[in-house]
Enzyme design. Structure first.
Site, PDB file in Angstrom:
ATOM      1  N   ARG A  61     119.410 -18.681   1.761  1.00  0.00           N
ATOM      2  CA  ARG A  61     118.289 -18.418   2.677  1.00  0.00           C
ATOM      3  C   ARG A  61     117.710 -19.704   3.239  1.00  0.00           C
ATOM      4  O   ARG A  61     117.273 -19.739   4.391  1.00  0.00           O
ATOM      5  CB  ARG A  61     117.197 -17.641   1.950  1.00  0.00           C
ATOM      6  CG  ARG A  61     117.588 -16.202   1.772  1.00  0.00           C
ATOM      7  CD  ARG A  61     116.516 -15.449   1.044  1.00  0.00           C
ATOM      8  NE  ARG A  61     116.881 -14.045   0.971  1.00  0.00           N
ATOM      9  CZ  ARG A  61     116.347 -13.189   0.127  1.00  0.00           C
ATOM     10  NH1 ARG A  61     115.406 -13.594  -0.712  1.00  0.00           N
ATOM     11  NH2 ARG A  61     116.727 -11.940   0.110  1.00  0.00           N
ATOM     12  N   LYS A 223     122.209   6.595  -3.001  1.00  0.00           N
ATOM     13  CA  LYS A 223     121.499   7.821  -2.659  1.00  0.00           C
ATOM     14  C   LYS A 223     121.443   8.146  -1.171  1.00  0.00           C
ATOM     15  O   LYS A 223     121.198   7.270  -0.342  1.00  0.00           O
ATOM     16  CB  LYS A 223     120.059   7.732  -3.184  1.00  0.00           C
ATOM     17  CG  LYS A 223     119.995   7.816  -4.709  1.00  0.00           C
ATOM     18  CD  LYS A 223     118.784   7.099  -5.270  1.00  0.00           C
ATOM     19  CE  LYS A 223     117.547   7.965  -5.211  1.00  0.00           C
ATOM     20  NZ  LYS A 223     116.343   7.186  -5.609  1.00  0.00           N
ATOM     21  N   GLY A 376     121.109  -5.522   1.006  1.00  0.00           N
ATOM     22  CA  GLY A 376     121.191  -6.482  -0.092  1.00  0.00           C
ATOM     23  C   GLY A 376     122.483  -6.402  -0.885  1.00  0.00           C
ATOM     24  O   GLY A 376     123.158  -7.413  -1.094  1.00  0.00           O
ATOM     25  N   GLY A 399     115.921  -5.224   3.210  1.00  0.00           N
ATOM     26  CA  GLY A 399     115.038  -4.156   3.688  1.00  0.00           C
ATOM     27  C   GLY A 399     114.845  -4.207   5.190  1.00  0.00           C
ATOM     28  O   GLY A 399     114.807  -3.176   5.863  1.00  0.00           O
TER      29      GLY A 399
END
Ligand code: ADP
Ligand code: MG
Length: 422
Positions: A61, A223, A376, A399
């Site tokens: 990052r 999910k 991620g 996210g």
């Protein structure tokens, strides 16, 4: 990397700037629209890096922000950096100090003076910011030592704004949050995007709005309920939607298959049914696994075997897509001109169930078109496979990239100046 692979990676890299000039998807002002000479750039970066005992274990990052920092420094700006690190919950917590990050930045920017302020607002920070010469850098202490940061408190945002002349947001990974440093501060200073932010929005935005076709999206992960928004947003845009991971089990259950002990979200069955109908209406081709890797329990050394999607034994647990499915998905990916991937195809953390995820990563690395990985765990899988630099774009925001793919407006982007605005 082999020679063929190198050539491919080079082609992809050289293709990118060319297409960015052709269509400017970014309608926000960027660091390129500002005269930086003698000005103080207050830059929000995402330096939320993993650390162990004050040592940075992965500086990806930080390196992603370097082009913006170099750009500003070379043009005579003094650069003030703000970031969050971890979740100190509004209090000063020593292990979340950004001081080691400032130290590491000195190594990444040799020859540049990098200072550190022990607080991100207040007298010390203001004096340090005022005393900074062009070409120098000041790293501010963790924004989240103050509860006002996440509350987007206006007085706190103003206190941050006092440190700079122009605000730059290069923290794509935090752009889905309306915090003082990502949204509030933009009300008090001219606000523009950094180069990383520009690239994230430009590449993903163009893929969503003007994709070269065929356009394929691969969606996986545990999910269905995590990915409803992404599937709904992508269905009307894509030619192919490839489903894998635990969420595929829920779709297969809707189709009447007995999934044994596999993860099936009973509360999401209606949603899955609705999404299957939406896919049929959209004209996109929806792909579900035709075979699965089944284990007798959730463990790395579990007994495993391959079975057809409709033949999961009562005590079996589907933990990966099967080889036939992987081959079919690879063929779709190889023919596509735009590929977006979010969510692993199986429990890739265990090598025995990483095959499907690896197959997708490899096919994308070989694909001729634009290839984008967001999320991620998917990004971690691609990095683990050593294939990250063979993708057109690997998003730095987990996210944030998910919300972008859902078609949501990111508050940190919306707050920036539009092109032509002054
Ligand atoms: P991303 O972070 O890329 O958006 P997700 O967080 O949605 O991806 O999903 C990643 C998780 O899904 C991984 O931890 C992986 O182990 C899990 N997963 C994938 N396939 C299965 C499966 N068949 N059963 C249980 N968990 C799964
Ligand atoms: Mg995840």
């Amino acid at each position: 990397m082999g020679r063929g692979a190198q050539r491919l990676a080079q082609q992809k890299r050289s293709a990118a700037p060319h297409t960015i000039l052709e269509v400017n998807r970014m309608n926000k002002q960027t660091v390129r629209d500002v005269d930086w000479k003698g000005r103080r750039a207050l830059v929000r970066v995402d330096f939320n890096v993993p650390m162990q005992d004050r040592r940075i274990t992965d500086d990806t990052r930080m390196r992603a922000a370097l082009p913006t920092l170099r750009y500003l420094l070379e043009r005579g700006a003094a650069v003030i950096l703000m970031s969050h690190l971890g979740r100190p919950k509004g209090q000063r917590v020593e292990k979340y100090s950004l001081e080691p990050v400032a130290e590491h930045l000195r190594a990444l920017l040799p020859g540049v003076e990098v200072r550190f302020a022990t607080d991100c607002v207040g007298d010390e920070a203001e004096q340090a910011a005022r005393g900074l010469a062009p070409g120098q850098v000041l790293v501010l202490e963790n924004l989240r030592f103050h509860p006002e940061e996440e509350k987007n408190d206006p007085a706190f945002a103003q206190a941050l704004a006092r440190l700079g002349d122009v605000y730059v947001n290069d923290a794509f990974g935090a752009a889905h949050r309306a915090h003082a440093s990502t949204e509030g501060v933009a009300r008090y200073l001219p606000a523009v995007a950094g180069l990383l932010m520009e690239r994230e929005i430009d590449v993903m935005g163009r893929a969503l709005e003007q994709p070269e076709r065929p356009f394929a999206a691969i969606i996986g992960g545990a999910k269905v309920s995590d990915k409803i928004g992404v599937i709904e947003n992508l269905l009307p845009k894509v030619d192919h939607l490839l489903i894998g991971g635990g969420m595929a089990n829920t779709f297969l259950a809707v189709q009447g298959h007995d999934m044994g002990k596999s993860l099936v979200e009973t509360e999401a069955l209606d949603t899955a049914r609705r999404l299957l109908q939406a896919a049929a209406d959209s004209g996109a081709q929806l792909w579900l696994p035709v075979d699965l890797v089944v284990a007798d329990r959730f463990a790395a050394d579990a007994e495993r075997r391959v079975c057809a999607a409709g033949e999961v034994p009562p005590d079996g647990m589907a933990l990966d897509i099967g080889p036939e499915t992987a081959a079919k998905y690879q063929a779709v990916i190889r023919q596509a001109r735009t590929v977006i991937w979010n969510g692993p195809m199986g429990v890739f953390e265990m090598p025995a169930f990483a095959g499907g995820t690896l197959a997708i990563a490899e096919a994308m690395a070989q694909a001729q078109g634009v290839t984008i990985v967001g999320g991620g765990d998917s990004v971690a899988a691609v990095e683990q496979a050593g294939l990250a630099d063979r993708m057109t774009h690997v998003s730095t925001g987990g996210g944030a990239s998910l919300e972008f793919l859902e078609g949501k407006t990111l508050p940190g982007v919306a707050a920036l100046r539009d092109k032509g605005e002054s």
